[in-house]
Design a protein around this motif. Sequence first.
Motif, short mmCIF file in Angstrom:
data_model
loop_
_atom_site.label_atom_id
_atom_site.label_comp_id
_atom_site.label_asym_id
_atom_site.label_seq_id
_atom_site.Cartn_x
_atom_site.Cartn_y
_atom_site.Cartn_z
N LEU A 49 0.73 -1.22 -0.11
CA LEU A 49 -0.05 0.09 0.13
C LEU A 49 0.84 1.35 -0.12
O LEU A 49 0.49 2.45 -0.75
N LEU A 50 1.93 1.22 0.81
CA LEU A 50 2.90 2.42 0.72
C LEU A 50 3.61 2.71 -0.49
O LEU A 50 3.67 3.80 -1.16
N ALA A 51 3.97 1.60 -1.06
CA ALA A 51 4.75 1.51 -2.47
C ALA A 51 3.57 2.24 -3.30
O ALA A 51 3.95 2.86 -4.30
N ARG A 52 2.22 1.74 -3.39
CA ARG A 52 1.35 2.15 -4.49
C ARG A 52 1.18 3.53 -4.06
O ARG A 52 0.96 4.34 -5.22
N ALA A 53 1.00 3.85 -3.05
CA ALA A 53 0.66 5.46 -2.80
C ALA A 53 1.94 6.52 -3.19
O ALA A 53 1.82 7.32 -3.62
N ALA A 54 2.97 5.87 -2.87
CA ALA A 54 4.19 6.47 -3.21
C ALA A 54 4.21 6.77 -4.63
O ALA A 54 4.62 7.87 -5.66
N HIS A 55 3.80 5.57 -5.36
CA HIS A 55 4.08 5.56 -7.18
C HIS A 55 2.87 6.59 -7.44
O HIS A 55 3.16 7.15 -8.48
N GLU A 56 1.77 6.49 -6.95
CA GLU A 56 0.57 7.37 -7.45
C GLU A 56 1.01 8.97 -6.96
O GLU A 56 0.67 9.57 -8.00
N GLN A 57 1.47 8.89 -5.98
CA GLN A 57 1.97 10.44 -5.82
C GLN A 57 3.03 10.74 -6.63
O GLN A 57 3.07 12.04 -7.07
N SER A 58 3.98 9.96 -7.13
CA SER A 58 4.95 10.41 -8.10
C SER A 58 4.19 10.70 -9.49
O SER A 58 4.66 11.55 -10.29
N GLN A 59 3.39 10.05 -9.83
CA GLN A 59 2.66 10.03 -11.06
C GLN A 59 1.78 11.40 -11.23
O GLN A 59 2.10 12.18 -11.97
#
Length: 64
Positions: A49-59
């Motif tokens: 979940l943290l990795a997904r959130a970081a990826h979405e924030q980066s996008q």
Amino acid sequence: MPVSAVQTCDEYRMGVDEIICADTPEPFHAVGLWYEDFSQTTDEEVRELLARAAHEQSQAAHKD
């Protein structure tokens, strides 16, 4: 927060501008008692979940 002990909600209130405690039942024994499904979250689920959130924030940052 959806459900909290009155004391906990009051303690958080001192450190924030605003807090909404939707339900403060008495007696309050444990958070899990107030949910139909309060199963534990694994460390792996948290990491995903943290990795997904970081990826979405980066996008989202790259779109701006």
